[in-house]
Motif scaffolding. Structure first.
Motif, short mmCIF file in Angstrom:
data_model
loop_
_atom_site.label_atom_id
_atom_site.label_comp_id
_atom_site.label_asym_id
_atom_site.label_seq_id
_atom_site.Cartn_x
_atom_site.Cartn_y
_atom_site.Cartn_z
N GLU A 1 0.76 -1.49 -0.23
CA GLU A 1 0.08 0.04 -0.19
C GLU A 1 1.04 1.03 0.10
N GLN A 2 1.91 0.72 0.89
CA GLN A 2 2.90 2.95 1.24
C GLN A 2 3.47 3.02 -0.33
N MET A 3 3.95 1.74 -1.45
CA MET A 3 4.95 1.66 -2.52
C MET A 3 3.47 1.79 -2.92
N ASN A 4 2.63 1.42 -2.96
CA ASN A 4 1.43 2.40 -4.65
C ASN A 4 1.46 3.71 -4.15
N ARG A 5 1.28 3.60 -3.70
CA ARG A 5 1.24 5.58 -2.99
C ARG A 5 2.01 6.08 -3.21
N ALA A 6 3.15 5.82 -3.07
CA ALA A 6 4.48 6.51 -3.59
C ALA A 6 4.54 6.12 -5.58
N ALA A 7 4.40 5.29 -5.87
CA ALA A 7 4.66 5.08 -7.33
C ALA A 7 3.58 6.26 -7.92
N ASP A 8 2.49 6.22 -7.19
CA ASP A 8 1.03 7.00 -7.78
C ASP A 8 1.66 8.46 -8.39
N SER A 9 2.34 8.55 -7.13
CA SER A 9 2.60 10.39 -6.72
C SER A 9 3.78 10.70 -7.99
N VAL A 10 5.11 9.94 -8.48
CA VAL A 10 5.21 9.52 -9.17
C VAL A 10 4.49 10.14 -11.24
N VAL A 11 3.72 8.84 -10.65
CA VAL A 11 2.69 9.68 -11.96
C VAL A 11 1.64 10.58 -12.02
N GLU A 12 1.59 10.35 -10.87
CA GLU A 12 0.64 12.35 -10.40
C GLU A 12 1.11 13.58 -11.18
N ARG A 13 2.45 13.09 -10.78
CA ARG A 13 3.75 14.27 -10.83
C ARG A 13 3.99 14.31 -12.35
N ALA A 14 3.66 13.77 -12.65
CA ALA A 14 4.16 13.62 -14.65
C ALA A 14 3.16 13.71 -15.56
N GLN A 15 2.12 13.33 -14.85
CA GLN A 15 0.45 13.22 -15.64
C GLN A 15 0.01 14.97 -16.16
N ALA A 16 0.64 15.79 -15.15
CA ALA A 16 0.42 17.19 -14.06
C ALA A 16 2.33 17.66 -15.40
N ASN A 17 2.34 16.79 -16.04
CA ASN A 17 3.74 17.57 -16.91
C ASN A 17 4.19 18.34 -15.80
N ASP A 18 4.55 18.03 -14.17
CA ASP A 18 5.44 18.54 -13.92
C ASP A 18 6.74 17.27 -13.76
N LEU A 19 8.30 18.10 -14.69
CA LEU A 19 8.79 17.04 -14.86
C LEU A 19 10.12 17.21 -13.55
N ALA A 20 10.08 18.13 -13.30
CA ALA A 20 10.95 17.92 -11.98
C ALA A 20 10.48 17.39 -10.76
N GLY A 21 9.23 17.74 -10.10
CA GLY A 21 8.19 16.55 -9.51
C GLY A 21 8.51 15.56 -9.44
N ALA A 22 7.94 14.79 -11.14
CA ALA A 22 7.82 13.13 -11.60
C ALA A 22 9.54 12.80 -11.17
N ARG A 23 10.69 13.51 -11.47
CA ARG A 23 12.30 13.03 -11.73
C ARG A 23 11.70 12.88 -10.12
N LEU A 24 12.51 13.87 -9.05
CA LEU A 24 12.82 13.96 -8.09
C LEU A 24 11.47 12.66 -7.45
#
Length: 354
Positions: free
Chosen positions: A319-342
């Motif tokens: 559950e914790q891992m999926n939340r962390a993975a979802d947060s990466v995808v969320e930033r990527a889908q928002a075109n927040d490149l710096a946020g998605a990378r970090l």
């Protein structure tokens, strides 16, 4: 104190911001206001053709729009209405002025103007299905200006040990380019990487076949808080490296495989591919690569967390891992490149993935 008025048309709707307060408009009001904002004048005949209203209905629509927008429209012999636009900011008009005014500017001033123009664009001018465009001429000028801003005036850093000058010269027709010919020269540019719209890298910056300095630079850029995308050039990849996996792992905006290396490389092909990436949107493409990479990384992390553990033991960890993975995808889908990378970097470190 004079009121601060800004009008936004480039987000797909007509929106006023008066002294910080947003005001939205219904379709007919938005159409009338857009016509006046874009041209400074709208004729009664044009309003009638679009809306089908009577003269009385048109006067009511104009009056209602003016009250709602907190503007005064000057009537011209009952033939149409004028809007004095000098004391207001209109994003679509500003975009056209920036792009058209950049034509005879210096390279640096042109790049700055086109960067500002690109920042104004969101989804484009509003579409009025029942009424048609409020100003066909200005709609065309805005679209042409946007196309020119997307295709030119970018700041590019080219990093290559053999063809940096040639690639930069091919791109300088439309863009502003600087070059670095080694990893060490690239480090000089690091403090101002955020000034660039794209870094173009060669995977090999030394003659040795096994060199992958470009990968190392891409990984350094991925750890930074600025959102400059990376485009990679390579002669050939090692047999154990799959192109799609490599592109996703590094979060690249694009790749070109050179048919020849060194001075024999196809410079025009490289420049054409880079310009295609600009038309598509390099940040969009880089974010898409990061999002796609998370499928593999999520699968690897799931295997790591479930191996040797019962379903109960692994449930909370997953559950914790999926939340962390979802947060990466969320930033990527928002075109927040710096946020998605970090966020992806933190995910890879936390789960010790490559």
């Amino acid at each position: 104190m004079p009121r601060t008025r800004r009008f936004e048309l480039l987000g797909g709707s007509v929106r006023a911001i008066v002294d910080g307060k947003p005001i939205e408009f219904r379709e007919r009001e938005g159409w009338v206001l857009a016509a006046l904002l874009l041209d400074g004048f709208v004729s009664k005949r044009t309003v009638r053709a679009a809306t089908g209203l009577s003269d009385a209905g048109i006067r009511q629509l104009i009056s209602r729009t003016g009250r709602h927008a907190e503007l005064v429209f000057r009537n011209e012999r009952d033939e149409g209405w004028h809007l004095e636009r000098t004391s207001m900011s209109i994003d679509a008009v500003e975009l056209v002025e920036l792009v058209e005014g950049s034509q005879y500017a210096s390279d640096e001033e042109r790049a700055t103007s086109l960067t500002r123009a690109r920042a104004l664009w969101r989804t484009g001018l509003p579409i009025f299905p029942e009424l048609g465009p409020p100003s066909e001429e200005m709609y065309l000028r805005v679209q042409n200006a946007h196309s020119r801003a997307i295709a030119s005036g970018r700041r590019i850093l080219v990093v290559d040990d053999q063809i940096a000058d040639a690639v930069a010269n091919a791109l300088r027709t439309n863009h502003l380019c600087e070059i670095a010919e080694s990893f060490e020269e690239f480090r000089v540019f690091e403090p101002r990487l955020g000034d660039f719209d794209l870094v173009v890298l060669d995977r090999r910056l030394r003659r040795e076949t096994i060199d992958n300095s470009g990968d190392a630079i891409a990984e350094l850029i991925n750890q930074r808080a600025d959102a400059v995308p990376v485009f990679m050039m390579t002669f050939r990849l090692p047999s154990h490296v799959h192109l799609d996996d490599w592109e996703m792992k590094l979060g690249l905006a694009g790749v070109v495989i050179k048919e020849n290396d060194g001075p024999e490389a196809e410079i025009d092909k490289i420049a054409q591919r880079i310009n295609e990436v600009f038309r598509d949107g390099p940040i969009d493409r880089a974010c898409s690569a990061i999002e796609a990479s998370m499928v593999r990384y999520r699968r690897q992390a799931t295997k790591q967390l479930t191996d040797g553990r019962s379903t109960t033991q692994s449930a909370l960890l997953l559950e914790q891992m999926n939340r962390a993975a979802d947060s990466v995808v969320e930033r990527a889908q928002a075109n927040d490149l710096a946020g998605a990378r970090l966020r992806r970097g933190a995910f890879l470190r936390d789960y010790r993935l490559d």
